[in-house]
Design a protein around this motif. Structure first.
Motif, mmCIF file in Angstrom:
data_model
loop_
_atom_site.group_PDB
_atom_site.id
_atom_site.type_symbol
_atom_site.label_atom_id
_atom_site.label_comp_id
_atom_site.label_asym_id
_atom_site.label_seq_id
_atom_site.Cartn_x
_atom_site.Cartn_y
_atom_site.Cartn_z
ATOM 1 N N PRO A 1 0.799 -1.224 0.000
ATOM 2 C CA PRO A 1 0.000 0.000 0.000
ATOM 3 C C PRO A 1 0.831 1.274 0.000
ATOM 4 O O PRO A 1 0.340 2.333 -0.355
ATOM 5 N N SER A 2 2.116 1.197 0.401
ATOM 6 C CA SER A 2 2.964 2.388 0.429
ATOM 7 C C SER A 2 3.613 2.679 -0.920
ATOM 8 O O SER A 2 4.257 3.711 -1.097
ATOM 9 N N LYS B 1 -18.601 -0.801 8.375
ATOM 10 C CA LYS B 1 -17.998 -0.383 7.112
ATOM 11 C C LYS B 1 -17.661 1.102 7.100
ATOM 12 O O LYS B 1 -16.605 1.504 6.601
ATOM 13 N N ALA C 1 -14.560 1.700 9.309
ATOM 14 C CA ALA C 1 -13.325 1.256 8.656
ATOM 15 C C ALA C 1 -12.899 2.226 7.561
ATOM 16 O O ALA C 1 -11.716 2.580 7.454
ATOM 17 N N ARG C 2 -13.856 2.672 6.764
ATOM 18 C CA ARG C 2 -13.515 3.588 5.666
ATOM 19 C C ARG C 2 -13.093 4.954 6.196
ATOM 20 O O ARG C 2 -12.146 5.562 5.699
ATOM 21 N N CYS C 3 -13.803 5.448 7.210
ATOM 22 C CA CYS C 3 -13.460 6.753 7.782
ATOM 23 C C CYS C 3 -12.082 6.723 8.437
ATOM 24 O O CYS C 3 -11.324 7.691 8.363
ATOM 25 N N LYS C 4 -11.759 5.609 9.077
ATOM 26 C CA LYS C 4 -10.434 5.468 9.685
ATOM 27 C C LYS C 4 -9.350 5.537 8.613
ATOM 28 O O LYS C 4 -8.311 6.186 8.788
ATOM 29 N N LYS C 5 -9.613 4.891 7.494
ATOM 30 C CA LYS C 5 -8.652 4.887 6.383
ATOM 31 C C LYS C 5 -8.474 6.283 5.803
ATOM 32 O O LYS C 5 -7.368 6.675 5.399
ATOM 33 N N LEU C 6 -9.563 7.054 5.772
ATOM 34 C CA LEU C 6 -9.528 8.397 5.177
ATOM 35 C C LEU C 6 -9.239 9.496 6.194
ATOM 36 O O LEU C 6 -9.138 10.666 5.822
#
Length: 523
Positions: free
Chosen positions: A169-170, A502, A505-510
């Motif tokens: 991912p990096s 969901k 998880a998405r908010c944490k990623k963003l």
């Protein structure tokens, strides 16, 4: 003609029984039928080589809904060991099939006669079905260039991105070096686009529950198609049909009628991109809102997740959410009785007689309802319908609940039970139809296909002269009432939990906060 042959196979094992429709083996003792969703396999093929090799396992999948063609049980009578291999070109969607079987089974008689498979496959795939093998190969060779030409002449690219490559991912090159993906908008006014759409309609029947083809000659229809690759390597991965309704007096409402991402490409973000693109276009056009025509559970969940995330970043919603959570905590701290007028105790799931609540309890009921100003502002900003904003409000509140705050959780659950109870058993529910009337109107297109829908006030009824939603069950039957409420409550809580997981998880990623205190600080 399509390839059909009898093959010799080892004696089949005893049938395996399962409750899963896609796995079942409910054969009769004399094995005179097969299940259509087990016998039929669809293969996506891009080149002649793909077809000659029998397709790619990663691009092969069974149909999901076959009942429309093979009866309620989805059975094909008259064969044992039946295998129907359907090959679908990934651009033109022309099809060809191979048919093999072990033997002809005993005729099922007048009730279950042998299925005419050729006729059924023609009924399913229509004009897209090509019987001749060589003609199908020739279509594969020619169709990609023709489709690319149509896209260039009639399509408008409204979104594009690169598919990630590799697993690190990096690695910033994961996106830059990936295959091009696009959302392309097409008008159905072009006869080539309409003809292409007719080849997609079999997939609508087989993968959209209750799906029916649109009237493609209506100029208010438009399509959004997801593509992967470029030039001769291009393939179609999904599509969506959208209708532009007129909304009185001077606006437009977009209705998403059909949306399908082909099974091998699901879970890769195509559905999210389609909805995001349509939402952005609705905002750019200043449409009134976006509605969905009978969305599936998975589509509704995706819709909920996207709208909840939007509202988490919408200051008017955040401010109102903060106040509602504070009220919910006050309610849990003794602001009113915790027994609900539904008669269902949220702690024990047992019936109790309704208790009279404090005078301020009625104001607690609207904690689950966002302020009217927030509903309207969200509609204007994001084109979310009023009903959808209210649905998402429950998810926003649920996201704020901490397992350690048992009193707050119980209070939220109590209000949820009361809301579900009122929706089914209240005598104040409107009669079915809600006062809607359809009136034919004239225009330059086709008088038989245009209308206006209007809503008129309804007179109050005495509970006997029209059908009520609450008539589904006898409200005096407490056992049935409890069972219905428990099922609805469990279903809704599962929905809320799935969306919460969901979105979190998405908010944490963003890097987007989901808790009120953090949201207020961000605002």
């Amino acid at each position: 003609m399509a390839k059909e042959s009898k093959v010799v196979r080892a004696k089949p094992e005893e049938p395996v029984f399962s409750d899963d429709r896609s796995k079942r083996r409910k054969l009769t003792e004399d094995h005179n039928f097969c299940n259509a969703d087990e016998a039929i396999t669809l293969h996506l093929v891009k080149t002649e080589k793909d077809y000659l090799q029998g397709g790619n396992e990663d691009l092969s999948f069974p149909p999901e809904f076959t009942e429309q063609f093979f009866g309620e049980e989805g059975r094909i009578y008259g064969y044992t060991g039946l295998k129907v291999e359907v090959f679908i070109h990934t651009v033109s969607f022309y099809t060809h099939y191979h048919l093999t079987f072990d033997s002809i089974a005993k005729d099922g008689g007048a009730r279950n006669p042998k299925t005419n498979l050729r006729a059924k496959l023609k009924e399913i795939f229509g004009e897209s079905l090509i019987d001749n093998r060589d003609a199908f190969i020739e279509k594969i060779k020619q169709s990609t260039d023709s489709f690319v030409q149509v896209i260039k002449e009639e399509g408008t690219a409204v979104d594009s991105w690169r598919a990630p490559t590799g697993r690190n991912p990096s690695d910033v090159s994961r996106m830059a070096n990936g295959k091009l993906r696009q959302v392309v908008r097409l008008e159905l006014t072009d006869p080539r686009v309409r003809k292409w759409y007719t080849c997609l309609t079999p997939l609508i029947h087989l993968f959209v529950e209750g799906g029916q083809p649109i009237e493609s000659d209506d100029p208010r229809w438009e399509m959004y198609v997801t593509l992967e690759g470029e030039g001769p390597d291009i393939i179609v991965t999904g599509f969506c049909t959208v209708y532009r309704f007129f909304r009185y007096p001077d606006s437009t409402r977009l209705r998403i009628a059909q949306i399908l991402v082909l099974p091998p490409y699901q879970g890769q973000g195509y559905g999210h991109r389609l909805l995001e693109t349509i939402n952005r276009i609705a905002v750019e056009r200043d449409c009134y809102d976006i509605t969905f025509e009978d969305p599936s559970d998975s589509l509704q969940e995706l819709r909920d997740c996207m709208d909840v995330q939007r509202l988490l970043q919408f200051p008017p919603a955040v401010s109102a959410l903060s106040l509602s959570i504070a009220r919910l905590r006050r309610m849990a701290g003794g602001g009113g009785e915790t027994a609900t007028t539904s008669g269902l105790d949220p702690k024990s799931n047992t019936f109790t007689k309704g208790k009279k609540r404090n005078s301020d309890v009625d104001t607690d009921d609207n904690i689950l309802v966002p302020p009217a100003s927030v509903v309207e502002e969200a509609r204007k900003a994001f084109k979310i319908t009023k009903v959808q904003v209210k649905r998402c409000w429950e998810s926003l509140l649920f996201l704020q609940l901490a397992s350690s705050e048992t009193g707050v959780v119980e209070s939220f659950r109590e209000l949820l039970i009361k809301r579900l109870h009122a929706g089914i058993f209240s005598n104040k529910d409107e009669a079915v139809g809600h006062g809607k009337h359809i009136i034919d109107t004239k225009n330059d297109y086709n008088i038989n296909k245009t209308f206006m829908m209007m809503r008129t006030p309804q007179k109050e009824t005495n509970g006997h002269d029209s059908k009520k939603i609450g008539d589904v069950l006898d409200a005096s039957d407490e056992e049935k009432k409890l069972q219905a409420l428990q099922e609805l409550l469990e279903e809704r809580e599962n929905e809320l939990q799935a969306v919460a997981n969901k979105v979190s998880a998405r908010c944490k990623k963003l890097g987007i906060a989901v808790k009120v205190k953090d949201l207020v600080n961000q605002a």
